[in-house]
Design a protein around this motif. Structure first.
Motif, mmCIF file in Angstrom:
data_model
loop_
_atom_site.group_PDB
_atom_site.id
_atom_site.type_symbol
_atom_site.label_atom_id
_atom_site.label_comp_id
_atom_site.label_asym_id
_atom_site.label_seq_id
_atom_site.Cartn_x
_atom_site.Cartn_y
_atom_site.Cartn_z
ATOM 1 N N GLY A 71 0.804 -1.216 0.000
ATOM 2 C CA GLY A 71 0.000 0.000 0.000
ATOM 3 C C GLY A 71 0.838 1.267 0.000
ATOM 4 N N HIS A 72 1.958 1.244 0.690
ATOM 5 C CA HIS A 72 2.817 2.426 0.754
ATOM 6 C C HIS A 72 3.361 2.797 -0.625
ATOM 7 C CE1 HIS A 72 3.790 1.665 5.302
ATOM 8 N NE2 HIS A 72 2.561 2.124 5.100
ATOM 9 N N LYS A 73 3.602 1.790 -1.449
ATOM 10 C CA LYS A 73 4.141 2.062 -2.790
ATOM 11 C C LYS A 73 3.157 2.870 -3.627
ATOM 12 C CE LYS A 73 7.084 -2.044 -2.884
ATOM 13 N NZ LYS A 73 7.299 -3.396 -3.485
ATOM 14 N N LYS A 74 1.886 2.728 -3.360
ATOM 15 C CA LYS A 74 0.870 3.450 -4.112
ATOM 16 C C LYS A 74 0.425 4.735 -3.406
ATOM 17 C CE LYS A 74 -3.718 2.993 -6.263
ATOM 18 N NZ LYS A 74 -3.287 3.494 -7.600
ATOM 19 N N PHE A 75 0.264 4.661 -2.075
ATOM 20 C CA PHE A 75 -0.348 5.773 -1.355
ATOM 21 C C PHE A 75 0.628 6.604 -0.526
ATOM 22 C CE2 PHE A 75 -3.552 2.332 -1.681
ATOM 23 C CZ PHE A 75 -4.458 2.979 -2.518
ATOM 24 N N GLY A 76 1.879 6.160 -0.458
ATOM 25 C CA GLY A 76 2.855 6.892 0.334
ATOM 26 C C GLY A 76 3.106 6.221 1.675
ATOM 27 N N ASN A 77 4.225 6.567 2.292
ATOM 28 C CA ASN A 77 4.627 5.948 3.563
ATOM 29 C C ASN A 77 3.915 6.609 4.739
ATOM 30 O OD1 ASN A 77 6.298 4.440 1.982
ATOM 31 N ND2 ASN A 77 8.173 5.531 2.526
ATOM 32 N N ARG A 78 2.688 6.175 4.943
ATOM 33 C CA ARG A 78 1.840 6.697 6.014
ATOM 34 C C ARG A 78 0.843 5.613 6.388
ATOM 35 N NH1 ARG A 78 -2.832 7.165 3.568
ATOM 36 N NH2 ARG A 78 -3.032 7.853 1.390
ATOM 37 N N PRO A 79 0.137 5.761 7.515
ATOM 38 C CA PRO A 79 -0.880 4.767 7.860
ATOM 39 C C PRO A 79 -1.951 4.663 6.762
ATOM 40 C CG PRO A 79 -0.375 6.153 9.744
ATOM 41 C CD PRO A 79 0.314 6.781 8.571
ATOM 42 N N LEU A 80 -2.378 3.436 6.484
ATOM 43 C CA LEU A 80 -3.361 3.205 5.435
ATOM 44 C C LEU A 80 -4.773 3.179 6.004
ATOM 45 C CD1 LEU A 80 -1.644 0.276 3.462
ATOM 46 C CD2 LEU A 80 -1.433 2.740 3.058
ATOM 47 N N THR A 81 -5.709 3.670 5.220
ATOM 48 C CA THR A 81 -7.123 3.543 5.561
ATOM 49 C C THR A 81 -7.592 2.138 5.198
ATOM 50 O OG1 THR A 81 -7.877 4.243 3.380
ATOM 51 C CG2 THR A 81 -7.464 5.983 5.027
ATOM 52 N N ALA A 82 -8.814 1.796 5.581
ATOM 53 C CA ALA A 82 -9.369 0.484 5.229
ATOM 54 C C ALA A 82 -9.481 0.324 3.720
ATOM 55 C CB ALA A 82 -10.734 0.303 5.890
ATOM 56 N N ALA A 83 -9.871 1.392 3.008
ATOM 57 C CA ALA A 83 -9.979 1.322 1.548
ATOM 58 C C ALA A 83 -8.613 1.073 0.924
ATOM 59 C CB ALA A 83 -10.591 2.614 1.006
ATOM 60 N N GLU A 84 -7.589 1.716 1.465
ATOM 61 C CA GLU A 84 -6.231 1.522 0.953
ATOM 62 C C GLU A 84 -5.700 0.144 1.328
ATOM 63 O OE1 GLU A 84 -5.125 6.292 1.140
ATOM 64 O OE2 GLU A 84 -4.590 4.955 2.799
ATOM 65 N N GLY A 85 -6.097 -0.338 2.524
ATOM 66 C CA GLY A 85 -5.722 -1.695 2.916
ATOM 67 C C GLY A 85 -6.342 -2.724 1.992
ATOM 68 N N GLN A 86 -7.586 -2.482 1.584
ATOM 69 C CA GLN A 86 -8.254 -3.373 0.641
ATOM 70 C C GLN A 86 -7.479 -3.436 -0.670
ATOM 71 O OE1 GLN A 86 -11.817 -1.807 -1.036
ATOM 72 N NE2 GLN A 86 -12.557 -3.791 -1.788
ATOM 73 N N TRP A 87 -7.098 -2.284 -1.185
ATOM 74 C CA TRP A 87 -6.326 -2.253 -2.430
ATOM 75 C C TRP A 87 -5.024 -3.036 -2.265
ATOM 76 C CZ3 TRP A 87 -1.544 -1.064 -4.175
ATOM 77 C CH2 TRP A 87 -1.375 -0.948 -5.556
#
Length: 446
Positions: free
Chosen positions: A344-360
């Motif tokens: 997820g960090h590779k797509k959304f950046g090095n930060r805590p992920l939301t549930a939607a980002e965790g799903q991805w």
């Protein structure tokens, strides 16, 4: 009676009266951190299984936090929530942490219970929270088009049925030699235990062996009648799908009726040291499916010993449990969580992920052999690649291990399941579920 009702009934019968507990393992302020809700069962009849498993889980996450400085710099906040392995308390834990905790975001929840995984199906879809069950999820949820928030990662019971049969065929001299064999499945009479009835029926029809299904009521402390039935049927092999005390009781009862241990193959939840050792001499030769190979001769286990155990930071109270089946299972599960975060960090950046980002992230996992080597997990895990269409993983594999009287020996390399064998059945079942629930299956996109 529905599967959910049955699993809730089982959980209620197994439950002990405990108070729901929540305690931070690493820190209390979650600002800027990723939440990992750790659903525990340190109390109740299955506590001996969780204790080393939870330790492996916590030790790996502690290593990530304290030695590696977090996942790409993002620390993990572990919050324990005691379920005593009951559905009701598990749902309370889910409700408590589904929206995060004290500033820390929830990217995914690992329920640590097949029954709870089922019970959370509708809730997760409504709340849009990823539910991850490595080795214990619903096979139908492999189809992520219909089940966007369920992830039966790594393994499932249908694949296990196929792998068991593959091993038996190897011993018999080929699949054509299965015809006429009598294979009995002694199963925990729960949703978990009944999950291999359908695939074994399909396999029996395909290969011509006699499929004998024998339930054992929870908790499985009395099995004389069932093993007498196995002897009367003159079974050639027994597939033991136990849990907790049921497994050592089965092994000892088999010995009393004269059934050989080396013709009994245990399920992944019947193949730990705590399943075999209590059976004493009767367990020597006993076989089991292994998705979580035991042992300490893996790079990541050596690292954990040096940086966590030897420094007195392990969650283990009994260091003899280090490297056991359930400890290693905890490490493997934690690896899947951390690697999902990295994805997820590779797509959304090095930060805590939301549930939607965790799903991805969970739909784009790709733990290949190169990454496995980098993790120091060669031989400990097999490759794991997911997609929207496949929430389980493209390669499903397990090893067969054998108890030598003191510890487990590995009998085979990874035995791969044929994903195409049940693919049409799973798709059809998922489509029927979608129609029943009024779900419009997703179209795979990036």
């Amino acid at each position: 009676m529905s599967l959910l009702t049955k699993t809730m009934s089982l959980a209620a019968a197994a439950a002990m009266a405990v108070t729901l507990m929540s305690s931070a393992s690493f820190a209390e302020d979650g600002t800027g951190q990723q939440l990992y809700p750790l659903f525990t069962y340190r109390t109740g009849p299955y506590a001996p299984s969780f204790i080393p498993f939870g330790a492996g889980n916590i030790d790996y996450l502690r290593y990530i936090n304290e030695v590696e400085g977090g996942v790409d710099g993002v620390k993990i906040l572990v919050q324990e929530c005691e379920t005593a392995y009951t559905i009701e308390r598990g749902i309370e834990c889910y409700e408590r942490y589904k929206n995060g905790y004290n500033g820390a975001l929830t990217a995914a929840i690992y329920p640590h219970s097949s029954g709870l995984d089922v019970a959370l199906t509708d809730k997760a879809r409504i709340d849009k929270i990823p539910i991850v069950s490595p080795g214990g999820g619903q096979n139908i949820a492999t189809d992520g088009r219909v089940f966007p928030y369920q992830y039966p990662l790594v393994f499932d019971y249908w694949s296990e049925a196929q792998i068991i049969l593959d091993y038996i065929a190897q011993q018999a001299g080929g699949y054509d030699k299965l015809k006429g064999l009598k294979i009995a499945t002694l199963y925990h009479d729960s949703g978990y235990g009944r999950d291999t009835i359908e695939p074994l029926g399909i396999l029996a029809k395909k290969y011509g062996f006699e499929d004998i299904q024998i339930p054992v009521p929870h908790p499985g402390e009395q099995q004389q009648t069932q093993w007498q039935q196995i002897r009367r049927a003159n079974a050639d092999w027994v597939f033991l799908r136990g849990w907790g005390v049921m497994t050592p009781v089965a092994i000892k009862t088999a010995a009393r009726v004269g059934f050989p241990a080396d013709r009994i193959i245990g399920d992944i939840w019947s193949g730990s040291e705590d399943d075999a050792r209590p059976a004493g001499a009767a367990a020597k030769g006993y076989l089991a499916v292994s998705v979580f190979p035991p042992g300490t001769d893996y790079g990541i286990l050596k690292t954990l010993k040096a940086d966590i155990l030897d420094k007195g930071k392990s969650d283990l109270k009994d260091n003899s449990k280090f490297g056991t089946v359930y400890y290693n299972y905890g490490v493997i599960e934690a690896i899947t969580f951390v690697e999902a975060l990295r994805t997820g960090h590779k797509k959304f950046g090095n930060r805590p992920l939301t549930a939607a980002e965790g799903q991805w992230a969970l739909e784009h996992l790709d733990i290949d052999q190169k990454r496995i080597a980098e993790l120091g997990a060669e031989g400990l895990i097999s490759p794991l690649k997911t997609s929207i269409d496949n929430h389980k993983g493209e390669t499903i594999a397990a090893k067969i291990i054998q108890w030598n009287g003191q510890s487990w020996d590995t009998r085979t390399d990874w035995i791969k399941a044929d994903a195409s064998l049940f693919a049409d059945v799973i798709k059809a079942k998922a489509a029927a579920y979608a129609k029943e629930k009024g779900i419009e299956p997703r179209v795979a996109t990036n």
